[in-house]
Design a protein around this motif. Structure first.
Motif, PDB file in Angstrom:
ATOM      1  N   GLU A 125     136.569 -41.586  53.132  1.00 60.59           N
ATOM      2  CA  GLU A 125     137.000 -40.754  52.000  1.00 60.59           C
ATOM      3  C   GLU A 125     136.186 -39.558  51.847  1.00 60.59           C
ATOM      4  O   GLU A 125     134.988 -39.346  52.001  1.00 60.59           O
ATOM      5  N   ALA A 126     137.034 -38.524  51.385  1.00 64.79           N
ATOM      6  CA  ALA A 126     136.192 -37.157  50.993  1.00 64.79           C
ATOM      7  C   ALA A 126     135.347 -37.462  49.695  1.00 64.79           C
ATOM      8  O   ALA A 126     135.767 -38.054  48.733  1.00 64.79           O
ATOM      9  N   ILE A 127     134.241 -36.666  49.870  1.00 63.88           N
ATOM     10  CA  ILE A 127     133.229 -36.544  48.674  1.00 63.88           C
ATOM     11  C   ILE A 127     133.254 -35.075  48.480  1.00 63.88           C
ATOM     12  O   ILE A 127     133.085 -34.431  49.288  1.00 63.88           O
ATOM     13  N   TYR A 128     133.426 -34.671  47.009  1.00 61.48           N
ATOM     14  CA  TYR A 128     133.434 -33.295  46.413  1.00 61.48           C
ATOM     15  C   TYR A 128     132.261 -33.313  45.715  1.00 61.48           C
ATOM     16  O   TYR A 128     132.200 -33.932  44.567  1.00 61.48           O
ATOM     17  N   ILE A 129     131.288 -32.330  46.042  1.00 65.55           N
ATOM     18  CA  ILE A 129     130.211 -32.187  45.223  1.00 65.55           C
ATOM     19  C   ILE A 129     130.249 -30.819  44.592  1.00 65.55           C
ATOM     20  O   ILE A 129     130.538 -29.673  45.048  1.00 65.55           O
ATOM     21  N   LYS A 130     130.309 -30.972  43.175  1.00 67.68           N
ATOM     22  CA  LYS A 130     130.385 -29.653  42.412  1.00 67.68           C
ATOM     23  C   LYS A 130     129.159 -28.850  42.715  1.00 67.68           C
ATOM     24  O   LYS A 130     127.886 -29.334  42.487  1.00 67.68           O
ATOM     25  N   ALA A 166     131.579 -28.302  47.481  1.00 67.01           N
ATOM     26  CA  ALA A 166     131.371 -28.680  49.076  1.00 67.01           C
ATOM     27  C   ALA A 166     132.011 -30.094  49.279  1.00 67.01           C
ATOM     28  O   ALA A 166     131.926 -31.109  48.373  1.00 67.01           O
ATOM     29  N   LYS A 167     132.913 -30.073  50.423  1.00 66.10           N
ATOM     30  CA  LYS A 167     133.573 -31.326  50.580  1.00 66.10           C
ATOM     31  C   LYS A 167     133.037 -31.807  51.912  1.00 66.10           C
ATOM     32  O   LYS A 167     132.850 -30.951  52.832  1.00 66.10           O
ATOM     33  N   THR A 168     132.577 -33.073  51.789  1.00 70.06           N
ATOM     34  CA  THR A 168     132.203 -33.724  53.147  1.00 70.06           C
ATOM     35  C   THR A 168     132.703 -35.297  52.867  1.00 70.06           C
ATOM     36  O   THR A 168     133.063 -35.685  51.997  1.00 70.06           O
ATOM     37  N   ARG A 169     132.206 -36.064  54.038  1.00 71.85           N
ATOM     38  CA  ARG A 169     132.624 -37.284  54.047  1.00 71.85           C
ATOM     39  C   ARG A 169     131.435 -38.189  54.543  1.00 71.85           C
ATOM     40  O   ARG A 169     131.344 -39.372  54.832  1.00 71.85           O
ATOM     41  N   LEU A 202     134.876 -15.285  53.153  1.00 75.33           N
ATOM     42  CA  LEU A 202     133.738 -15.560  52.171  1.00 75.33           C
ATOM     43  C   LEU A 202     133.477 -16.996  52.146  1.00 75.33           C
ATOM     44  O   LEU A 202     132.458 -17.668  52.064  1.00 75.33           O
ATOM     45  N   GLN A 203     134.519 -17.800  52.106  1.00 71.94           N
ATOM     46  CA  GLN A 203     134.505 -19.208  52.194  1.00 71.94           C
ATOM     47  C   GLN A 203     133.977 -19.692  53.486  1.00 71.94           C
ATOM     48  O   GLN A 203     133.141 -20.677  53.404  1.00 71.94           O
ATOM     49  N   ASN A 204     134.348 -19.234  54.388  1.00 79.79           N
ATOM     50  CA  ASN A 204     133.739 -19.789  55.789  1.00 79.79           C
ATOM     51  C   ASN A 204     132.453 -19.461  55.942  1.00 79.79           C
ATOM     52  O   ASN A 204     131.677 -20.270  56.307  1.00 79.79           O
ATOM     53  N   ASP A 205     131.967 -18.337  55.339  1.00 83.59           N
ATOM     54  CA  ASP A 205     130.390 -17.999  55.450  1.00 83.59           C
ATOM     55  C   ASP A 205     129.609 -18.892  54.520  1.00 83.59           C
ATOM     56  O   ASP A 205     128.571 -19.484  54.838  1.00 83.59           O
ATOM     57  N   ALA A 206     130.231 -19.169  53.288  1.00 79.41           N
ATOM     58  CA  ALA A 206     129.657 -20.148  52.473  1.00 79.41           C
ATOM     59  C   ALA A 206     129.508 -21.482  53.014  1.00 79.41           C
ATOM     60  O   ALA A 206     128.603 -22.131  53.099  1.00 79.41           O
ATOM     61  N   THR A 207     130.504 -22.005  53.835  1.00 78.01           N
ATOM     62  CA  THR A 207     130.540 -23.164  54.541  1.00 78.01           C
ATOM     63  C   THR A 207     129.391 -23.215  55.632  1.00 78.01           C
ATOM     64  O   THR A 207     128.614 -24.406  55.495  1.00 78.01           O
ATOM     65  N   GLU A 208     129.545 -22.354  56.435  1.00 78.72           N
ATOM     66  CA  GLU A 208     128.277 -22.009  57.263  1.00 78.72           C
ATOM     67  C   GLU A 208     126.962 -21.898  56.686  1.00 78.72           C
ATOM     68  O   GLU A 208     125.811 -22.724  57.152  1.00 78.72           O
ATOM     69  N   LEU A 209     126.702 -21.252  55.639  1.00 82.60           N
ATOM     70  CA  LEU A 209     125.589 -21.488  55.082  1.00 82.60           C
ATOM     71  C   LEU A 209     124.941 -22.752  54.404  1.00 82.60           C
ATOM     72  O   LEU A 209     123.820 -23.026  54.800  1.00 82.60           O
ATOM     73  N   GLY A 258     127.558 -31.646  57.874  1.00 79.14           N
ATOM     74  CA  GLY A 258     128.729 -32.283  57.501  1.00 79.14           C
ATOM     75  C   GLY A 258     129.662 -31.879  56.694  1.00 79.14           C
ATOM     76  O   GLY A 258     130.576 -32.602  55.975  1.00 79.14           O
ATOM     77  N   VAL A 259     129.322 -30.568  56.147  1.00 80.79           N
ATOM     78  CA  VAL A 259     130.134 -30.088  55.220  1.00 80.79           C
ATOM     79  C   VAL A 259     131.415 -29.574  55.754  1.00 80.79           C
ATOM     80  O   VAL A 259     131.355 -28.807  56.715  1.00 80.79           O
ATOM     81  N   GLU A 260     132.649 -29.999  55.563  1.00 82.26           N
ATOM     82  CA  GLU A 260     133.761 -29.430  55.934  1.00 82.26           C
ATOM     83  C   GLU A 260     134.307 -28.039  55.597  1.00 82.26           C
ATOM     84  O   GLU A 260     134.688 -27.538  56.327  1.00 82.26           O
ATOM     85  N   ILE A 261     134.080 -27.901  54.352  1.00 80.24           N
ATOM     86  CA  ILE A 261     134.634 -26.557  53.703  1.00 80.24           C
ATOM     87  C   ILE A 261     133.755 -26.448  52.237  1.00 80.24           C
ATOM     88  O   ILE A 261     133.753 -27.650  51.622  1.00 80.24           O
TER      89      ILE A 261
END
Length: 170
Positions: free
Chosen positions: A60-65, A95-98, A138-145, A158-161
């Motif tokens: 299940e997805a985990i969303y981290i504020k 951040a979305k991760t599992r 910008l969203q992709n750059d934030a995910t990579e960072l 493991g951050v999907e997006i």
């Protein structure tokens, strides 16, 4: 008893030997059929699973504020375009991760995550962010960072997006 003496010994053992051979042949046939049936079952039933790679268990997805040190759930960045005009941007990010380990690393190093994302946001070009493609970049750059930060802290990326749940620019 006289009949018994008149028969040669080879004749007496022949009927018993024939019965033994028949039993051995039947037993061998049953074993061959059982082995063939087992092999057929293995290849027909088990072969489907081994032919294709096993599907990973979807967690299940985990969303981290992503929150600042004061607990505010948003980033406010001041941007300046090449013409000298000043713009402001407000972003709510999650951040979305599992992976629970990734969640733990992000929460443990939240001040560093916030500082790096703040730098990324304040150095963005406001002219690029005027369309959807610029915001996605910008969203992709934030995910990579964030993934690099998690990896630098000993975890697997493991951050999907990194989702922008609210994005305002003026």
């Amino acid at each position: 008893m006289a009949e018994k003496d008149e028969r040669p010994e080879g004749e007496e053992s022949a009927p018993k030997s024939g019965k033994k051979k028949l039993i051995i042949i039947i037993a061998a046939a049953i074993l061959v059929l059982a082995a063939g049936g087992g092999a057929a079952f293995f290849f027909l039933m088990g072969g489907e699973e081994s032919a294709e790679p096993a599907a990973p268990v979807q967690r299940e997805a985990i969303y981290i504020k992503i929150r600042t040190l004061e607990g505010r759930p948003m980033f406010v960045a001041s941007l300046e375009n090449p013409g000298g005009n000043r713009h402001f941007m407000q972003i709510y990010a999650e951040a979305k991760t599992r992976d629970p380990q990734v969640e733990q690393i992000i929460n443990q190093h939240m001040p560093l995550v916030v500082a790096r994302l703040n730098t990324l946001f304040t150095t963005s070009d406001p002219n690029v962010l005027r369309n959807v493609d610029g915001i996605r970049a910008l969203q992709n750059d934030a995910t990579e960072l964030v993934n690099r930060l998690v990896q630098d802290r000993g975890g697997e990326p493991g951050v999907e997006i990194v989702l922008f749940t609210n994005f305002v620019m003026q």
